[in-house]
Design a protein around this motif. Sequence first.
Motif, PDB file in Angstrom:
ATOM      1  N   UNK A   1       0.841  -1.189   0.000  1.00 24.60           N
ATOM      2  CA  UNK A   1       0.000   0.000   0.000  1.00 24.60           C
ATOM      3  C   UNK A   1       0.876   1.238   0.000  1.00 24.60           C
ATOM      4  N   UNK A   2       0.628   2.203  -0.895  1.00 29.52           N
ATOM      5  CA  UNK A   2       1.455   3.418  -0.922  1.00 29.52           C
ATOM      6  C   UNK A   2       1.263   4.220   0.364  1.00 29.52           C
ATOM      7  N   UNK A   3       2.275   4.996   0.722  1.00 27.20           N
ATOM      8  CA  UNK A   3       2.233   5.758   1.964  1.00 27.20           C
ATOM      9  C   UNK A   3       1.607   7.136   1.795  1.00 27.20           C
ATOM     10  N   UNK A   4       1.330   7.537   0.550  1.00 30.90           N
ATOM     11  CA  UNK A   4       0.752   8.864   0.332  1.00 30.90           C
ATOM     12  C   UNK A   4      -0.773   8.771   0.242  1.00 30.90           C
ATOM     13  N   UNK A   5      -1.401   9.894   0.519  1.00 28.44           N
ATOM     14  CA  UNK A   5      -2.835  10.054   0.320  1.00 28.44           C
ATOM     15  C   UNK A   5      -3.032  11.300  -0.550  1.00 28.44           C
ATOM     16  N   UNK A   6      -3.349  11.067  -1.818  1.00 30.76           N
ATOM     17  CA  UNK A   6      -3.437  12.154  -2.792  1.00 30.76           C
ATOM     18  C   UNK A   6      -4.752  12.912  -2.676  1.00 30.76           C
TER      19      UNK A   6
ATOM     20  N   UNK B   1      -6.299   2.537  -2.691  1.00 34.31           N
ATOM     21  CA  UNK B   1      -5.993   2.857  -1.300  1.00 34.31           C
ATOM     22  C   UNK B   1      -6.224   4.331  -0.949  1.00 34.31           C
ATOM     23  N   UNK B   2      -6.623   5.119  -1.915  1.00 35.08           N
ATOM     24  CA  UNK B   2      -6.777   6.558  -1.668  1.00 35.08           C
ATOM     25  C   UNK B   2      -8.134   6.858  -1.029  1.00 35.08           C
ATOM     26  N   UNK B   3      -8.115   7.726  -0.006  1.00 39.57           N
ATOM     27  CA  UNK B   3      -9.334   8.069   0.724  1.00 39.57           C
ATOM     28  C   UNK B   3      -9.625   9.576   0.724  1.00 39.57           C
ATOM     29  N   UNK B   4      -8.663  10.401   0.251  1.00 36.96           N
ATOM     30  CA  UNK B   4      -8.825  11.859   0.334  1.00 36.96           C
ATOM     31  C   UNK B   4      -8.908  12.535  -1.035  1.00 36.96           C
ATOM     32  N   UNK B   5      -9.121  11.759  -2.077  1.00 35.85           N
ATOM     33  CA  UNK B   5      -9.117  12.332  -3.426  1.00 35.85           C
ATOM     34  C   UNK B   5     -10.251  13.329  -3.619  1.00 35.85           C
TER      35      UNK B   5
END
Length: 855
Positions: A277-282, A301-305
């Motif tokens: 899982x990537x460590x960033x949240x784009x 895995x992104x939750x803040x797009x």
Amino acid sequence: MGDVIAVADTRIQKLHSERKEGFVGAQGKEFGIPGGSSDCCRWNGIKCNRTSGRVIGLSVGSVYFREPNSLNLSFLHPFDEVQSLNLSGESYVQSYSGFFDDVEEFSHLTKLKALDLSLNKFSGSMELQELKNFKNFELLNLSGNRLHGFISELTNLPKLELLNLARNNFSGPITAVCEMKNLRELDLSENHFVGQLPLCLGSLKKLRVLDLSSNQFSGNLPSSFISLESLEYLSLLNNNFSSLFSLNPLTNLTNLKVFKVSSTSDKVQVESEGNSEPKFQLRVAVLRSCSLEKIPSFLVYQKNLRLVDLFSNRLSGNPPTWLLLNNTELEVLLLQKNSFTIFEMPTVVVHNLQVFDFSSNNIGVMFPHNISHALPNLVHLNASSNWFQGNFLSSMGEMKSITFLDLSYNNLSGKLPRSFLKGCFQLKYLKLSHNKFRGHFLPRGTQFFSLGVLRIDDNLFTGKIGVGLLSSTDLSMLDMSHNCFTGAIPSWISKFSYLEFLLLSNNFLEGSIPPSLLLIEFLDLSGNLFSGALPSSQILDLPNNKLSGSIPEFVNSEINFLLLRGNNLTGSIPRQLCELSNIRLLDLSDNKLSGSIPSCLYNTSVVLRGGKEDMITYGPSSQTLSFNSEYYRSTFLVEEFQVYFAAFQEFEIKFATKQRYDSYSPGESWYSDSYSPDEPWLIDSGTNTSQFRRGVLDYMYGMDLSNNELSGFIPTELGDLWKLRSLNLSHNFLSSSIPSSFSNLKDIESLDLSYNKLHGSIPQQLTSLFSLAVFDVSYNNLSGIVPQGRQFNTFDNNSYIGNPLLCGLPTNISCDQANERSEEEDSGGGVEENEADMDRVVFYYGTASVYVTTL
């Protein structure tokens, strides 16, 4: 302008003189300062040290530079303690190239930390080494100029934290920036940098913003990018990446919020697969033209797009609407130009999506029945070019916030439901073109109060133009062409005071044209049953009607296109047409015009004679919709997303050239943007650079007087309209020779003089016309040798048939045969004349003898 300059100079002179005494006490009123404050530290653009009272920040902007090639920085001498200097803005320097030759003018500003010279017109090769003495520089902004050269000298600025060289013409390697270990923001976008991204970029540990978009970088992401732990913003849009492009070096960048990449190469394939899982949240993910065949795994895995752009890839199956469930703040989802084959919307609404574009996917299934329930907050919906089937959903009327709706180029049918006509009262743009909608349009009670653009062309609507349009008093464009409307144009059309484009072609409308249409900029009423007088407007497109009488005396000299083909117009060509100084296309063909061609047509168009040509604008280039959102902000960068539309240029003009009718579309105003350089309605307000893209119509200049009853000479002055690309005088009774002045028509592509009574030879000078693709002089009385050479070697016998006295290639007549035929005709004519003379003598003697006998 002179008063403004004088005030600016007065300010600077007073600051200069009074700063020498260590205190600035000029009268604020003289400087245009509200309230007339004498304390300069309270003025806009002045920042002072609170302790000493000395000026440490000066923002002059562009008011000081006015005269071309003049640059006087002597006013800076008293400000020894200035730390920030802002000379940005649209200066009036005309391509000034000597700024850095005068850099010594402020070399004494040893405490200068910030210099902003952006958005000027400085050009030429810039030697950055001239800035080597400014060891304390922390900010340097040279963006939006015309500078070129290399940036290798920037190693002399070790303290630099913010560097912006965007929108210039710099080239060469960028390795010099690797020495700036304190860099936090680096913008090199829109230059001419080439090659692979240098490995040393990974040494910039403090870098937060990196914009390398719109260059020609190739290769791959350096593995060293894994060390850019502070990176928040990375844009690699519009470069030349090819083959396999891996995103793995970004996986551990915990602060990354904005990532954008696209390639001008169709050989790129972005790889983003990985088990971890990537460590960033784009917040923003833009992967345009990356040859993606499946959704990148990191998006799961992104939750803040808030914005996802997957424009122009190879994605298939069902669109990733699951993103709406994972990212409750998602506002923009752009999926156009992919290969989706299914379309299912989520049943649970936990998002705030406002802009949704899934156009040009050619899906071909039923239009999603629950779209209005799944996307209740939509402001912008583009589902065009998908060949959706089914009727217009009555539930669409529940979209109370919708302002932009484009369902064009589908296979939708049926009537428009009343719930839609009454419910979507915030619509500003509605495009239903190229479907199979039917019924009356628009009925009474329609509530499109905000509508500015309405396009329903190429449908099956019937009946009279509905009074429901009366609710749309803000209309600027109305396109109802290619339907089955009947009756007359209603007189209440004059209530649309903003209407600039009216397209009603190819219906069954009849009656006279209302005078209220006189001021409309573009008017296309072709292919109807109109009769009576003609109005005047900038673009008048009225072919194939039943208009009769003579051509009116046009009052509006601003007409660009006058198209009256295929009517019943009679009389001569009025000399008033010679006053149309901006005409580009003149089509009077297929009428019953008689008389001669006015020689003053030479004066008709300054444009056709190669005069200065103004940019033709077809109404407002764009309008802004209500959606506007900011996604990222830094010192140099304000990342905003606004939705624009520019539908005013989406029309065509038909004009015959090269012996066929073609449709020509004009250019369009658009905005270059980070998200969608191919779509004119998307704009990145961070750059906000307006551009103009010219269409075919913008290069088209023509005159068609064919299929009339014109006679007399061809005016030699027509040869001076040297920008003409098409000239058609065929099917008339013109009886002169071909003017040799036609050799001046250097841009001519099509010249048709067939079916006249022209005589003499074909001027040899015409062989200099390099662009000539169609040449037709058939069925005239021309004689002599057919010219050969250059373009004339490409014309076959059909160009000359019906001229028995023409000889040589490519005709089948030798010049000896032509001469014999000419001599026979000459001698035959002499015998006939002698016999006629003898008959007259006999007649006279016979008459005289009878007279004498009678006496």
